[in-house]
Scaffold this active site. Sequence first.
Site, PDB file in Angstrom:
ATOM      1  N   SER A 128       0.824  -1.203   0.000  1.00  0.00           N
ATOM      2  CA  SER A 128       0.000   0.000   0.000  1.00  0.00           C
ATOM      3  C   SER A 128       0.861   1.256   0.000  1.00  0.00           C
ATOM      4  O   SER A 128       1.976   1.270   0.537  1.00  0.00           O
ATOM      5  CB  SER A 128      -0.856  -0.051   1.270  1.00  0.00           C
ATOM      6  N   TYR A 153      -2.027  -1.458  11.032  1.00  0.00           N
ATOM      7  CA  TYR A 153      -2.280  -1.941   9.664  1.00  0.00           C
ATOM      8  C   TYR A 153      -1.108  -1.590   8.752  1.00  0.00           C
ATOM      9  O   TYR A 153      -0.553  -2.448   8.058  1.00  0.00           O
ATOM     10  CB  TYR A 153      -3.580  -1.338   9.106  1.00  0.00           C
ATOM     11  N   LYS A 157       2.045  -3.912   6.628  1.00  0.00           N
ATOM     12  CA  LYS A 157       2.491  -3.861   5.226  1.00  0.00           C
ATOM     13  C   LYS A 157       4.010  -3.675   5.159  1.00  0.00           C
ATOM     14  O   LYS A 157       4.693  -4.310   4.358  1.00  0.00           O
ATOM     15  CB  LYS A 157       1.769  -2.740   4.472  1.00  0.00           C
TER      16      LYS A 157
HETATM   17  P1  NAD Z   1     -11.172  -6.943   1.271  1.00  0.00           P
HETATM   18  O1  NAD Z   1     -11.391  -6.933   2.738  1.00  0.00           O
HETATM   19  O2  NAD Z   1     -12.312  -6.631   0.387  1.00  0.00           O
HETATM   20  O3  NAD Z   1     -10.570  -8.363   0.826  1.00  0.00           O
HETATM   21  C1  NAD Z   1      -9.762  -9.140   1.659  1.00  0.00           C
HETATM   22  C2  NAD Z   1     -10.362 -10.542   1.690  1.00  0.00           C
HETATM   23  O4  NAD Z   1      -9.539 -11.371   2.496  1.00  0.00           O
HETATM   24  C3  NAD Z   1     -11.762 -10.580   2.298  1.00  0.00           C
HETATM   25  O5  NAD Z   1     -12.619 -11.296   1.428  1.00  0.00           O
HETATM   26  C4  NAD Z   1     -11.583 -11.324   3.627  1.00  0.00           C
HETATM   27  O6  NAD Z   1     -12.722 -12.110   3.945  1.00  0.00           O
HETATM   28  C5  NAD Z   1     -10.351 -12.170   3.321  1.00  0.00           C
HETATM   29  N1  NAD Z   1      -9.522 -12.535   4.471  1.00  0.00           N
HETATM   30  C6  NAD Z   1      -9.021 -11.739   5.440  1.00  0.00           C
HETATM   31  N2  NAD Z   1      -8.248 -12.440   6.285  1.00  0.00           N
HETATM   32  C7  NAD Z   1      -8.248 -13.721   5.824  1.00  0.00           C
HETATM   33  C8  NAD Z   1      -7.623 -14.920   6.250  1.00  0.00           C
HETATM   34  N3  NAD Z   1      -6.864 -14.965   7.343  1.00  0.00           N
HETATM   35  N4  NAD Z   1      -7.845 -16.044   5.538  1.00  0.00           N
HETATM   36  C9  NAD Z   1      -8.628 -16.042   4.439  1.00  0.00           C
HETATM   37  N5  NAD Z   1      -9.242 -14.936   3.987  1.00  0.00           N
HETATM   38  C10 NAD Z   1      -9.051 -13.786   4.675  1.00  0.00           C
HETATM   39  O7  NAD Z   1      -9.927  -5.968   0.985  1.00  0.00           O
HETATM   40  P2  NAD Z   1      -9.394  -5.402  -0.393  1.00  0.00           P
HETATM   41  O8  NAD Z   1      -9.716  -3.948  -0.447  1.00  0.00           O
HETATM   42  O9  NAD Z   1      -9.798  -6.275  -1.514  1.00  0.00           O
HETATM   43  O10 NAD Z   1      -7.838  -5.495  -0.127  1.00  0.00           O
HETATM   44  C11 NAD Z   1      -7.080  -6.587  -0.610  1.00  0.00           C
HETATM   45  C12 NAD Z   1      -5.637  -6.409  -0.194  1.00  0.00           C
HETATM   46  O11 NAD Z   1      -5.144  -5.179  -0.708  1.00  0.00           O
HETATM   47  C13 NAD Z   1      -5.409  -6.347   1.314  1.00  0.00           C
HETATM   48  O12 NAD Z   1      -4.211  -6.988   1.608  1.00  0.00           O
HETATM   49  C14 NAD Z   1      -5.305  -4.868   1.590  1.00  0.00           C
HETATM   50  O13 NAD Z   1      -4.543  -4.608   2.729  1.00  0.00           O
HETATM   51  C15 NAD Z   1      -4.592  -4.394   0.336  1.00  0.00           C
HETATM   52  N6  NAD Z   1      -4.810  -2.984   0.021  1.00  0.00           N
HETATM   53  C16 NAD Z   1      -6.079  -2.502  -0.087  1.00  0.00           C
HETATM   54  C17 NAD Z   1      -6.293  -1.154  -0.362  1.00  0.00           C
HETATM   55  C18 NAD Z   1      -7.676  -0.590  -0.439  1.00  0.00           C
HETATM   56  O14 NAD Z   1      -7.820   0.632  -0.313  1.00  0.00           O
HETATM   57  N7  NAD Z   1      -8.724  -1.381  -0.675  1.00  0.00           N
HETATM   58  C19 NAD Z   1      -5.187  -0.307  -0.555  1.00  0.00           C
HETATM   59  C20 NAD Z   1      -3.896  -0.832  -0.449  1.00  0.00           C
HETATM   60  C21 NAD Z   1      -3.725  -2.186  -0.151  1.00  0.00           C
HETATM   61  C1  WQD Z   2      -9.520   9.450   1.172  1.00  0.00           C
HETATM   62  C2  WQD Z   2      -9.690  10.944   1.415  1.00  0.00           C
HETATM   63  C3  WQD Z   2     -10.162  11.538   3.706  1.00  0.00           C
HETATM   64  C4  WQD Z   2     -14.068   9.661   3.998  1.00  0.00           C
HETATM   65  C5  WQD Z   2      -6.941   4.437   3.200  1.00  0.00           C
HETATM   66  C6  WQD Z   2      -5.862   3.780   4.010  1.00  0.00           C
HETATM   67  C7  WQD Z   2      -4.685   3.436   3.132  1.00  0.00           C
HETATM   68  C8  WQD Z   2      -5.128   2.642   1.913  1.00  0.00           C
HETATM   69  C9  WQD Z   2      -6.238   3.309   1.192  1.00  0.00           C
HETATM   70  C10 WQD Z   2      -5.007   0.293   2.417  1.00  0.00           C
HETATM   71  C11 WQD Z   2      -9.012  11.423   2.708  1.00  0.00           C
HETATM   72  C12 WQD Z   2     -11.320  11.888   2.803  1.00  0.00           C
HETATM   73  C13 WQD Z   2     -12.847  10.101   3.525  1.00  0.00           C
HETATM   74  C14 WQD Z   2     -15.091  10.618   4.271  1.00  0.00           C
HETATM   75  C15 WQD Z   2     -13.602  12.362   3.558  1.00  0.00           C
HETATM   76  N1  WQD Z   2      -5.656   1.368   2.277  1.00  0.00           N
HETATM   77  N2  WQD Z   2     -12.629  11.422   3.323  1.00  0.00           N
HETATM   78  N3  WQD Z   2     -14.812  11.934   4.028  1.00  0.00           N
HETATM   79  O1  WQD Z   2      -7.309   7.483   4.068  1.00  0.00           O
HETATM   80  O2  WQD Z   2      -6.456   7.868   1.698  1.00  0.00           O
HETATM   81  O3  WQD Z   2      -6.412   5.627   2.645  1.00  0.00           O
HETATM   82  O4  WQD Z   2      -7.308   3.594   2.115  1.00  0.00           O
HETATM   83  O5  WQD Z   2      -3.845   0.110   2.375  1.00  0.00           O
HETATM   84  O6  WQD Z   2      -3.801   2.718   3.918  1.00  0.00           O
HETATM   85  O7  WQD Z   2      -5.455   4.684   5.029  1.00  0.00           O
HETATM   86  O8  WQD Z   2      -8.590   6.611   2.045  1.00  0.00           O
HETATM   87  O9  WQD Z   2     -10.930   6.691   1.296  1.00  0.00           O
HETATM   88  O10 WQD Z   2     -10.429   6.787   3.783  1.00  0.00           O
HETATM   89  O11 WQD Z   2      -9.876   8.756   2.360  1.00  0.00           O
HETATM   90  O12 WQD Z   2     -13.414  13.567   3.383  1.00  0.00           O
HETATM   91  O13 WQD Z   2     -16.188  10.285   4.730  1.00  0.00           O
HETATM   92  O14 WQD Z   2     -11.086  11.210   1.590  1.00  0.00           O
HETATM   93  O15 WQD Z   2      -9.972  12.542   4.659  1.00  0.00           O
HETATM   94  O16 WQD Z   2      -8.498  12.691   2.469  1.00  0.00           O
HETATM   95  P1  WQD Z   2      -7.156   7.016   2.689  1.00  0.00           P
HETATM   96  P2  WQD Z   2     -10.031   7.139   2.385  1.00  0.00           P
END
Ligand code: NAD
Ligand code: WQD
Length: 345
Positions: A128, A153, A157
């Site tokens: 991330s 969290y 990562k």
């Molecule tokens: P998500 O929660 O929709 O998907 C994760 C899935 O993993 C879920 O279906 C959950 O049920 C499953 N899961 C969790 N722990 C598990 C375990 N121990 N065994 C089996 N299944 C398990 O999340 P996402 O948004 O699809 O994110 C996917 C990956 O990408 C994650 O590693 C997350 O940290 C990373 N990521 C997400 C974002 C984001 O903003 N969505 C940003 C950067 C990184």
């Molecule tokens: C985006 C912008 C808020 C909600 C998170 C995790 C990051 C990564 C991606 C996994 C910010 C603003 C939000 C609301 C708002 N995930 N906001 N009103 O914080 O950039 O990142 O998701 O790895 O680790 O921290 O994403 O969608 O929460 O916020 O104004 O109700 O929207 O302040 O500026 P963020 P977000």
Amino acid sequence: MSKGRILVTGGTGYIGSHTTVELINSGYDVVIIDNLSNSNREVLEGIKSITGIMPDFVEADCTDLDALTGLFEKYPGIKGIINFAASKAVGESMQKPVLYYRNNLNTLMNLLDIMPDYGVKGLVFSSSCTVYGEPDVNPVTEKSPIKKATSPYGNTKQISEEIITDVINAGAPFKSIILRYFNPVGAHPSAEIGELPNGVPQNLIPYLTQTAIGIRKELSVFGNDYDTPDGSCIRDFINVVDLAKAHVIAIERMLNDKSDAPIEIFNLGTGKGLSVLQLIDAFERATEVKVPHKIVGRRSGDIEKVWADPSYANEVLGWKAETPIEDTMVSAWNWQKKLRERGIM
Ligand code: NAD
Ligand code: WQD
């Protein structure tokens, strides 16, 4: 003919389901393992309705090594793993750090442990932009400094990246590609799969679409006094299907021995920073639906501005985020409407 079998952990989740679709469409057999802690089985139907193929599915926890071993015995010949399974809510990780360290790190270590036993050639890991914290300079490249994590969290990562690096440097018989996502948004254009947040959404887009459809009264914009052109925070919002496609390229790169090094790291973003207010405006223009919103105080812990320099991924992977933000907003809106039609939200 199948290009081979890929294990997708967390494959019924948001990014995992979109990636499963792209893998199937590219000719791979997919086995999903998911404990359904943040997703549900209906996602499999969504994947089937898009691709015509129901992926194999094992409901199990990746922290359970016996369950993983059982999966590898039942589905022989897994060539690559894409590890999405993780807990991902930043706020919750502050309240329940042990849950986050245990789930995210034990999942990864079990996979790293089992890969050599079954001859798996490559691991794609979901990292991330959170590893960059508040960057001194934007856009951030893969060489930008890693800042001390501000949440458990985020720390999982950073630690995960270090664990993978150590394992590869110790001479592991496989390769790895770490993908650092910026802010993934939107849904599949078919509206068959998308993001399904639990409870009150913490992230911007699900809160925005739930407000637009009337589930929430008003979207709070967290701060308009940042050092940005309109005062709201800036992010790099990347379309989830564009993001999913990069995973197929990453897997193919490792399976076809095209990696330049046993471990590679790529930023996945658009390269364009968009402010929160600009995103709301893009949604309203693209959908012609108004989003009631008000400016409130800053959210603690928020980064002021961060966006990617994706040129390394563009050049080396031959991948580029292409979907215009307006189309991404329409996809998020269509998905929200589909949830309403199905009576889910
Ligand atoms: P998500 O929660 O929709 O998907 C994760 C899935 O993993 C879920 O279906 C959950 O049920 C499953 N899961 C969790 N722990 C598990 C375990 N121990 N065994 C089996 N299944 C398990 O999340 P996402 O948004 O699809 O994110 C996917 C990956 O990408 C994650 O590693 C997350 O940290 C990373 N990521 C997400 C974002 C984001 O903003 N969505 C940003 C950067 C990184
Ligand atoms: C985006 C912008 C808020 C909600 C998170 C995790 C990051 C990564 C991606 C996994 C910010 C603003 C939000 C609301 C708002 N995930 N906001 N009103 O914080 O950039 O990142 O998701 O790895 O680790 O921290 O994403 O969608 O929460 O916020 O104004 O109700 O929207 O302040 O500026 P963020 P977000």
